[in-house]
Design a protein around this motif. Structure first.
Motif, PDB file in Angstrom:
ATOM      1  N   GLU A 206      -0.488  49.266 -41.470  1.00  7.52           N
ATOM      2  CA  GLU A 206      -1.405  48.576 -40.578  1.00  7.52           C
ATOM      3  C   GLU A 206      -0.636  48.088 -39.354  1.00  7.52           C
ATOM      4  OE1 GLU A 206      -5.124  46.815 -43.186  1.00  7.52           O
ATOM      5  OE2 GLU A 206      -3.565  45.441 -42.496  1.00  7.52           O
TER       6      GLU A 206
ATOM      7  N   GLY B 198      -8.973  45.135 -41.300  1.00  8.18           N
ATOM      8  CA  GLY B 198      -7.719  45.766 -40.926  1.00  8.18           C
ATOM      9  C   GLY B 198      -7.754  46.271 -39.506  1.00  8.18           C
ATOM     10  N   SER B 199      -6.670  46.911 -39.101  1.00  8.85           N
ATOM     11  CA  SER B 199      -6.516  47.280 -37.696  1.00  8.85           C
ATOM     12  C   SER B 199      -7.379  48.453 -37.273  1.00  8.85           C
ATOM     13  CB  SER B 199      -5.049  47.620 -37.417  1.00  8.85           C
ATOM     14  OG  SER B 199      -4.627  48.683 -38.246  1.00  8.85           O
TER      15      SER B 199
ATOM     16  N   ARG C 110      -9.758  48.709 -46.156  1.00  3.95           N
ATOM     17  CA  ARG C 110      -8.418  48.469 -45.603  1.00  3.95           C
ATOM     18  C   ARG C 110      -7.388  49.385 -46.257  1.00  3.95           C
ATOM     19  NH1 ARG C 110      -6.356  42.429 -45.145  1.00  3.95           N
ATOM     20  NH2 ARG C 110      -4.612  43.585 -44.228  1.00  3.95           N
TER      21      ARG C 110
ATOM     22  N   CYS D   7      -5.093  53.043 -44.992  1.00  2.00           N
ATOM     23  CA  CYS D   7      -3.640  53.199 -45.110  1.00  2.00           C
ATOM     24  C   CYS D   7      -3.277  54.400 -45.989  1.00  2.00           C
ATOM     25  CB  CYS D   7      -3.023  51.941 -45.724  1.00  2.00           C
ATOM     26  SG  CYS D   7      -3.192  50.459 -44.726  1.00  2.00           S
TER      27      CYS D   7
END
Length: 257
Positions: free
Chosen positions: A219, A30-31, A139, A143
């Motif tokens: 994300e 993920g980011s 991930r 979030c």
């Protein structure tokens, strides 16, 4: 409530496999890069439908001195004389998952196989704990609790089977506020196979819509906006373009500027 529990049990028993799973070979963290624990969702469960009571001292069965409840959590099978993992043992593993995920990881075999059931960004098969953690748990963790960690809470709702059965089913309720400020209350079900006190195979069930929406809404790399400054290379799952294409792009940029 009884009917809903019986339906859940029937559904999960029908899903319990007898063979191992294959695994993912790519990391997709993920980011936010790589970090810590997480949740995976299934269906919203009202808090009033669990069998947890206010905190209290452990209760024992006077006939055999077995612990039958801890902090209001009542065991379907309180026996600790088990071939595999007893329910009190499983309780210690999952009851503090929101505060001490390392304890959970310590009881998962490093080469355990994982299957995230469904059709969404996290679904699929993973060959080991590291791939499962980075590609899935971490991930969704970033979030679900990165911005409001003080509101994140995980509660073990039920334990089914285990003891002299290789497989057990754990139902957890996670609640909190996602990075975008929206509150959530989602259920995560783990179906686990035990060997020598550790999980060696895991099947986890998640609501595809809830997971996809949470990833998309929180994300940055999958939900950009007019105000996002694109200063880093983020080419997507296909990776960077071939080297032979890069010089032409660089030459074009030099001529333009």
């Amino acid at each position: 409530m009884l009917l809903s529990r019986l339906v859940l049990q029937g559904l999960l028993v029908s899903c319990i496999p007898s063979t191992g799973c294959a695994g993912s070979i790519l990391f997709a963290a993920g980011s936010h890069g790589f970090i810590s624990p997480a949740i995976i969702a299934a269906a919203t469960t009202a808090a009033g439908e669990n069998h947890l009571l206010p905190k209290q001292s452990p209760a024992t069965d006077p006939d055999n001195n077995q612990i039958i409840e801890i902090d209001g959590f009542y065991f379907e099978n309180p026996s600790t004389k088990c071939t595999y993992a007893s329910q009190p043992y499983i309780y210690k593993v999952f009851s503090n998952i929101d505060k001490n995920v390392e304890n959970l990881f310590g009881l998962i075999h490093p080469n355990a196989t994982f299957t995230v059931v469904g059709h969404h960004p996290l679904a699929g098969r993973y060959h080991d704990l590291k791939h499962f953690y980075i590609n899935a748990l971490y991930r969704i963790y970033n979030c679900a609790r990165l911005k409001y960690p003080e509101l994140y809470k995980g509660t073990l709702q039920y334990i089914h089977a285990g003891c002299d059965e290789r497989w057990s089913v754990q139902e957890l309720l996670f609640e909190g506020k996602a990075n975008n400020g929206l509150e959530y209350k989602i259920t995560n079900v783990w179906v686990t196979r035990w060997e020598d006190g550790k999980m060696v195979e895991v099947r986890t069930y998640v609501d595809a819509d809830d997971v996809s929406r949470m990833l998309f809404d929180n994300e940055i790399w999958s939900n950009s906006s007019t105000f996002t400054e694109h200063d880093d290379f983020m080419p997507g799952p296909a990776g960077m373009p071939p080297d032979k294409e890069t010089p032409a792009v660089q030459s074009s940029c030099r001529e333009h500027y």
